[in-house]
Design a protein around this motif. Sequence first.
Motif, PDB file in Angstrom:
ATOM      1  N   UNK A 146     -54.508 -40.014 -48.888  1.00  0.00           N
ATOM      2  CA  UNK A 146     -54.901 -39.990 -47.785  1.00  0.00           C
ATOM      3  C   UNK A 146     -54.422 -40.912 -46.654  1.00  0.00           C
ATOM      4  N   UNK A 147     -54.421 -40.507 -45.322  1.00  0.00           N
ATOM      5  CA  UNK A 147     -54.089 -41.437 -44.265  1.00  0.00           C
ATOM      6  C   UNK A 147     -55.266 -42.327 -43.916  1.00  0.00           C
ATOM      7  N   UNK A 148     -55.016 -43.602 -44.182  1.00  0.00           N
ATOM      8  CA  UNK A 148     -56.107 -44.407 -43.739  1.00  0.00           C
ATOM      9  C   UNK A 148     -55.880 -45.525 -42.515  1.00  0.00           C
ATOM     10  N   UNK A 173     -58.521 -54.151 -39.828  1.00  0.00           N
ATOM     11  CA  UNK A 173     -58.902 -54.871 -38.313  1.00  0.00           C
ATOM     12  C   UNK A 173     -57.819 -55.743 -37.946  1.00  0.00           C
ATOM     13  N   UNK A 174     -56.898 -56.216 -38.682  1.00  0.00           N
ATOM     14  CA  UNK A 174     -55.621 -57.165 -38.225  1.00  0.00           C
ATOM     15  C   UNK A 174     -54.365 -56.448 -37.955  1.00  0.00           C
ATOM     16  N   UNK A 175     -54.552 -55.002 -38.072  1.00  0.00           N
ATOM     17  CA  UNK A 175     -53.213 -54.082 -37.980  1.00  0.00           C
ATOM     18  C   UNK A 175     -52.580 -54.306 -36.595  1.00  0.00           C
ATOM     19  N   UNK A 202     -48.411 -61.010 -45.138  1.00  0.00           N
ATOM     20  CA  UNK A 202     -48.544 -60.055 -43.991  1.00  0.00           C
ATOM     21  C   UNK A 202     -48.965 -58.676 -43.935  1.00  0.00           C
ATOM     22  N   UNK A 203     -49.205 -58.386 -45.221  1.00  0.00           N
ATOM     23  CA  UNK A 203     -49.932 -56.857 -45.434  1.00  0.00           C
ATOM     24  C   UNK A 203     -51.009 -56.525 -44.636  1.00  0.00           C
ATOM     25  N   UNK A 204     -52.109 -57.513 -44.187  1.00  0.00           N
ATOM     26  CA  UNK A 204     -53.082 -56.960 -43.432  1.00  0.00           C
ATOM     27  C   UNK A 204     -52.502 -56.656 -42.000  1.00  0.00           C
ATOM     28  N   UNK A 205     -51.445 -57.104 -41.393  1.00  0.00           N
ATOM     29  CA  UNK A 205     -50.977 -56.769 -40.215  1.00  0.00           C
ATOM     30  C   UNK A 205     -50.109 -55.505 -40.074  1.00  0.00           C
ATOM     31  N   UNK A 206     -49.774 -54.967 -41.122  1.00  0.00           N
ATOM     32  CA  UNK A 206     -49.056 -53.645 -41.107  1.00  0.00           C
ATOM     33  C   UNK A 206     -49.513 -52.587 -40.164  1.00  0.00           C
ATOM     34  N   UNK A 266     -49.909 -62.674 -37.364  1.00  0.00           N
ATOM     35  CA  UNK A 266     -49.986 -63.586 -38.693  1.00  0.00           C
ATOM     36  C   UNK A 266     -50.297 -65.103 -37.972  1.00  0.00           C
ATOM     37  N   UNK A 267     -49.393 -65.764 -37.322  1.00  0.00           N
ATOM     38  CA  UNK A 267     -49.453 -67.103 -36.741  1.00  0.00           C
ATOM     39  C   UNK A 267     -50.641 -67.119 -35.937  1.00  0.00           C
ATOM     40  N   UNK A 268     -50.825 -66.091 -35.061  1.00  0.00           N
ATOM     41  CA  UNK A 268     -52.160 -66.065 -34.044  1.00  0.00           C
ATOM     42  C   UNK A 268     -53.408 -66.202 -35.009  1.00  0.00           C
ATOM     43  N   UNK A 269     -53.293 -65.305 -36.044  1.00  0.00           N
ATOM     44  CA  UNK A 269     -54.668 -65.314 -36.896  1.00  0.00           C
ATOM     45  C   UNK A 269     -55.094 -66.827 -37.428  1.00  0.00           C
ATOM     46  N   UNK A 270     -53.954 -67.502 -37.614  1.00  0.00           N
ATOM     47  CA  UNK A 270     -54.134 -68.688 -38.083  1.00  0.00           C
ATOM     48  C   UNK A 270     -54.325 -69.829 -37.048  1.00  0.00           C
ATOM     49  N   UNK A 271     -54.449 -69.224 -35.728  1.00  0.00           N
ATOM     50  CA  UNK A 271     -54.512 -70.462 -34.557  1.00  0.00           C
ATOM     51  C   UNK A 271     -53.215 -71.000 -34.431  1.00  0.00           C
TER      52      UNK A 271
END
Length: 408
Positions: free
Chosen positions: A231-233, A238-240, A214-218, A73-78
């Motif tokens: 279904x399993x997706x 992309x940020x998982x 934080x959901x995008x990083x799960x 999360x922190x890395x994604x925000x620079x």
Amino acid sequence: MKYNPKINEDIARLPGFTDIYPDQEDKDVQGMLELLYNFEQYLCALFGFDAFTFQPAAGAHGELTALLMIKAYHQSKGQGSRVKVIIPDSSHGTNPASVSMVGFGTIVIKSNERGNVDLDQLRKAVGKDTAALMLTNPNTLGLFDEHILEVADIVHKAGGLVYYDGANANATLGICRPADLGFDVAHFNLHKTFATPHGGGGPGAGPVGVNKKLEPFLPVPRVMKAGTNYKLQTTNYPNSIGRVHGWHGNINVIIKAYAYLRALGGAGLREVAEDAVLNANYIKSRLKDYYYLPYDQTCQHEFVISAKWQKEKYGIKALDIAKRLLDYGFHPPTIYFPLIVEEALMIEPTETEAKETLDAFCDVMIKIAKECETDPKLVKTAPHTTVVGRLDEAKAARELNLRWAPGN
Ligand SMILES: *Cc1c(COP(=O)(O)O)cnc(C)c1O
């Protein structure tokens, strides 16, 4: 630990669960996926989070998973320079261990005289390098932080995230939700709070809940519902942080926890919390004249007393009292933890013990306190009725003699 209802085992033993394989096509395991999907919804409702992963196989594994997400999360925000995690000195040892596993550093802050987070110390500790605060609440002293909203606010204002170590969430089920208190992410031990076997009966499960930040990083794959199908997706995330388990987690444990949750329902879960808190406070009030009680507030699911008086007067330690409990047929409590209480005995009766058992335990603890006065040697040399007597713990630790070690 607490009573593990047999119905959990019966449900987990159903052939529809035991005869499936994790690599089977989604269409063949719709029931299992539906259970996972529903369980995620229930946990979200219970704890206030937006999504969960069930992959972590233990509490500490949940901590690692959460910290990897916090880092991403922190890395994604620079803000990759946010590398410090603040942890109170009452924390479980897995917290700083997990922090170092993701390459972060720990800043330990002292608890205040009421066993809570010291706000001044927290204000001094936060800064541009703060990745998160890791907090157990109620903490390992069994105390619910009196300034929790302010604690979360201080960390958020400094740009950090707030992590809840929810290994033992018995005390708050159905009463308050960590996400509403300001926590961004949390792990929960199904093998503690949700009555699945613990210790020798493992394995465990440490699901992690997150809010929208934080959901995008799960971890992936995630269970999704499309129309009436599950279904399993794996795509679309992309940020998982990727997988943290070979398959989908310790599914058998998750089935048992699901059965427990369904059997109790919302009202039953609230009763769990009320009874866990009542039981702990009952024992605390019966024992506090006989053992030193460092924090005499209303406790939550557990409390900590100390053998300080016995040590000062008779040279008897918490270890001796724990050994003497064996003579009376009681499994001793955790001792010497949390580290901030000398000669600590941490007592967590759980919600599943009857008043008769609580009274029997208190009677024995009081009897031992009296034995310390009248016959200290009896306590110092306990146990006397077990098959194996007292072991030389220092020798056992220094001269490991493991039967399966090479050469033995
Ligand atoms: C048990 C516990 C953990 C670790 O959980 P494991 O499943 O043993 O890895 C972490 N924090 C607290 C407060 C705990 O009680």
